[in-house]
Design an enzyme around this catalytic site. Structure first.
Site, mmCIF file in Angstrom:
data_model
loop_
_atom_site.group_PDB
_atom_site.id
_atom_site.type_symbol
_atom_site.label_atom_id
_atom_site.label_comp_id
_atom_site.label_asym_id
_atom_site.label_seq_id
_atom_site.Cartn_x
_atom_site.Cartn_y
_atom_site.Cartn_z
ATOM 1 N N HIS A 7 3.906 51.459 -30.841
ATOM 2 C CA HIS A 7 3.241 50.152 -30.808
ATOM 3 C C HIS A 7 4.238 49.027 -30.586
ATOM 4 O O HIS A 7 5.439 49.203 -30.779
ATOM 5 C CB HIS A 7 2.434 49.879 -32.086
ATOM 6 C CG HIS A 7 3.261 49.802 -33.343
ATOM 7 N ND1 HIS A 7 3.533 50.896 -34.132
ATOM 8 C CD2 HIS A 7 3.882 48.751 -33.953
ATOM 9 C CE1 HIS A 7 4.276 50.522 -35.170
ATOM 10 N NE2 HIS A 7 4.507 49.233 -35.075
ATOM 11 N N HIS A 79 8.527 43.448 -33.579
ATOM 12 C CA HIS A 79 9.285 44.683 -33.372
ATOM 13 C C HIS A 79 8.564 45.607 -32.403
ATOM 14 O O HIS A 79 7.406 45.385 -32.064
ATOM 15 C CB HIS A 79 9.570 45.403 -34.699
ATOM 16 C CG HIS A 79 8.367 45.965 -35.393
ATOM 17 N ND1 HIS A 79 7.661 45.271 -36.359
ATOM 18 C CD2 HIS A 79 7.730 47.153 -35.266
ATOM 19 C CE1 HIS A 79 6.656 46.016 -36.796
ATOM 20 N NE2 HIS A 79 6.660 47.166 -36.151
ATOM 21 N N GLU A 130 11.646 49.892 -34.822
ATOM 22 C CA GLU A 130 11.169 50.806 -35.859
ATOM 23 C C GLU A 130 11.124 52.213 -35.258
ATOM 24 O O GLU A 130 10.663 52.391 -34.126
ATOM 25 C CB GLU A 130 9.754 50.392 -36.307
ATOM 26 C CG GLU A 130 9.162 51.298 -37.382
ATOM 27 C CD GLU A 130 7.753 50.878 -37.810
ATOM 28 O OE1 GLU A 130 7.105 50.101 -37.068
ATOM 29 O OE2 GLU A 130 7.308 51.319 -38.883
#
Lengths: 134, 134
Positions: A7, A79, A130
């Site tokens: 994502h 992020h 991440e």
């Protein structure tokens, strides 16, 4: 090592307004807001055919994204998240490469209930990364 | 309306160093650098199973990303690109919603040889959005 782009996370002050941008203007499928008090955010998932955008707004008084939305009142990309098969192996590979893992360096359970680490933006082209074990 | 997340574009000063971060540290498959003088950038594609990251550095004296990399010397996410089926219909829908289309408002041929428009970050949560007809 990295696999799918899981994502892109966009942090905003006003989650309802942000949801309207993706649902009404861009015509995407969005979920109901999901409060995640343990992560200090409320999240709306924008479901694209191959990936997701996650719209996040601060929840509670100590949200980790409060500073970001204060600095970026119009919102901004917070992020990107890539999938990995083994979070410990990934963490060790990052450290061996001299890249900084945020926090204690130990994986924690992320917003999808799976172990994650976050990598320092200065080591990754100005981008908070991440890594999520899937 | 929007379909797949086509790519996330990261603008950097040093394309070789950026490529090394994705190839060596993150272990992703990357392409050779592709100069695109008509767009004022050199691009390396990071090929993920479901999407792409595009690493871009300025090419030539009037690159549209020169200002961005001057402001973000460590690099940063420059835009996200979503696919649409009909760029004219998408452009008209954006305008009807009151969102600003950059430039003349007419689609131009983008870096993949397909018609694209760019949308104003202030209307899209602080995020520069590219729509690409596929």
């Amino acid at each position: 090592m990295i696999g799918r782009l899981n994502h892109v996370a966009i942090a905003v002050k006003d989650l309802d307004a942000a949801t309207a941008v993706y649902r009404d203007t861009l015509g995407a499928k969005v979920t109901e807001p999901l409060p995640q008090p343990e992560h200090g955010v409320t999240v709306v998932f924008v479901e694209l055919p191959n990936s997701k955008v996650e719209l996040m707004s601060p929840l509670g008084e100590n949200s980790t994204i409060q500073g970001f939305v204060d600095k970026n009142p119009a919102g901004g990309i917070h992020h990107v998240c890539y999938e990995v098969e083994d979070i410990i192996a990934a963490r060790d590979q990052m450290k061996a490469a001299g890249a900084r893992v945020l926090g204690t360096g130990e994986p924690r359970i992320g917003a999808h209930g799976k172990p994650v680490i976050f990598l320092h933006p200065k080591d990754f082209l100005g981008t908070l990364v991440e890594l999520e074990q899937v």
